[in-house]
Enzyme design. Structure first.
Site, short mmCIF file in Angstrom:
data_model
loop_
_atom_site.label_atom_id
_atom_site.label_comp_id
_atom_site.label_asym_id
_atom_site.label_seq_id
_atom_site.Cartn_x
_atom_site.Cartn_y
_atom_site.Cartn_z
N ASP A 1 0.84 -1.20 0.00
CA ASP A 1 0.00 0.00 0.00
C ASP A 1 0.87 1.26 0.00
O ASP A 1 2.07 1.19 0.30
CB ASP A 1 -0.91 -0.02 1.26
N GLU B 1 -8.24 -0.04 4.27
CA GLU B 1 -6.77 -0.20 4.26
C GLU B 1 -6.27 -0.63 5.63
O GLU B 1 -5.38 -1.47 5.74
CB GLU B 1 -6.09 1.12 3.86
N GLY C 1 -5.06 7.76 3.95
CA GLY C 1 -6.46 8.14 3.74
C GLY C 1 -6.66 9.29 2.78
O GLY C 1 -7.79 9.76 2.61
N GLY C 2 -5.56 9.71 2.14
CA GLY C 2 -5.68 10.75 1.12
C GLY C 2 -6.66 10.36 0.02
O GLY C 2 -7.33 11.20 -0.57
N GLY C 3 -6.74 9.06 -0.22
CA GLY C 3 -7.67 8.55 -1.24
C GLY C 3 -9.01 8.14 -0.64
O GLY C 3 -9.87 7.62 -1.35
N LYS D 1 7.15 11.97 1.22
CA LYS D 1 6.19 11.54 2.25
C LYS D 1 6.85 11.35 3.62
O LYS D 1 6.15 11.15 4.61
CB LYS D 1 5.54 10.21 1.82
N ALA E 1 1.22 5.59 1.13
CA ALA E 1 1.03 6.36 2.37
C ALA E 1 1.07 7.85 2.04
O ALA E 1 1.60 8.24 1.00
CB ALA E 1 2.12 6.02 3.38
C1 A5P Z 1 -5.61 6.00 0.17
O1 A5P Z 1 -6.68 6.13 1.01
C2 A5P Z 1 -4.35 6.43 0.85
O2 A5P Z 1 -4.14 5.86 2.09
C3 A5P Z 1 -3.18 6.24 -0.08
O3 A5P Z 1 -2.40 5.17 0.33
C4 A5P Z 1 -2.41 7.46 -0.09
O4 A5P Z 1 -3.26 8.55 -0.35
C5 A5P Z 1 -1.23 7.46 -1.05
O5 A5P Z 1 -1.60 7.77 -2.35
P1 A5P Z 1 -0.52 8.13 -3.47
O6 A5P Z 1 0.30 6.92 -3.67
O7 A5P Z 1 -1.37 8.48 -4.67
O8 A5P Z 1 0.26 9.29 -2.97
#
Ligand code: A5P
Length: 229
Positions: A85, A107, A99-101, A125, A87
């Site tokens: 995953d 998750e 949780g940006g997505g 990050k 971050a």
């Molecule tokens: C999704 O809910 C997030 O936890 C993602 O893992 C997070 O936003 C990372 O996204 P990017 O890889 O697009 O930066």
């Protein structure tokens, strides 16, 4: 292709090397995890390894189907071998904000159910203290969000209800809930804060991922750094 996209692809390939024949793999969400899903699909098609995926979001599910990854569920496999995953922030203890997505709840469930959690991200990050560059996403029941807003303010946070693009009004998660993004500034006691937030009625999950990651691959312009527990 920008160096950032290239580095996402490189760390994703590195993470997929942890996948072994017969594995049940948790599929993360976001743009970096998307590269891992693509690479895993390639491996399944070319090397004919037997792997099943459990997606953490509708985005991951769609990508996995397109990549040819057979899917399964937590009902069938409550114990997962490996999760890959992304971050939004990572600190040196491998704690994270995610949780940006908007996929934080699934998750976190998948990460908690997994024997190994491999995180992939670009170096931007990496932070000294969580909360420095990214707000903490919190999934809340829509019925409770105004109450939760007030209680978060009492805890010293500045909450904002996440609104969507392509739709007026709040973002609704894959679970049918709202997301509040909270600015706490750099966080000193993440465990305490996480517990306080989790105790608020109506809070489904927080984007503070504590003691969950085992390995983090951080992509830089010309190299990858591996951080381990
Ligand atoms: C999704 O809910 C997030 O936890 C993602 O893992 C997070 O936003 C990372 O996204 P990017 O890889 O697009 O930066």
């Amino acid at each position: 292709v920008s160096w950032l996209e290239k580095t996402k692809e490189t760390v994703a390939s590195e993470a997929v090397k942890h996948v072994k024949d017969g594995f049940i793999v948790g599929l993360g969400s976001g743009s970096t995890a998307a590269y891992a899903i693509k690479e895993l699909g390639r491996l399944i098609c070319q090397d004919k390894i037997q792997v099943k995926g459990i997606p953490s979001s509708s985005q991951a599910k769609k990508l996995a189907v397109n990549a040819g990854i057979p899917l399964t569920t937590l009902d069938e496999h409550p114990l997962i071998d490996l999760v890959i995953d992304g971050a939004d922030e990572v600190d040196k203890e491998l704690n994270m904000i995610k949780g940006g997505g908007g996929a934080l709840t699934r998750e976190k469930i998948i990460a908690s159910a997994s024997k190994q959690v491999v995180i992939i991200a670009d170096e931007k990050k990496f932070v000294e203290k969580l909360g420095s560059t990214f707000k903490v996403p919190i999934e809340v029941l829509d019925f409770a969000f105004v109450t939760v807003f007030k209680e978060i303010e009492d805890l010293g946070g500045l909450p904002v209800l996440r609104e969507g693009n392509g739709k007026v009004g709040p973002v609704v998660t894959d679970n049918g809930n709202y997301i509040i993004d909270v600015d706490f500034g750099p966080i000193n006691k993440i465990k305490d804060l996480n517990q306080e937030l989790k105790l608020l009625p109506g809070v489904i999950e927080t984007g503070l991922f504590i003691d969950l990651a085992d390995i983090v691959y951080l992509g830089k312009r010309d190299q990858i750094t591996k951080l381990e527990k």
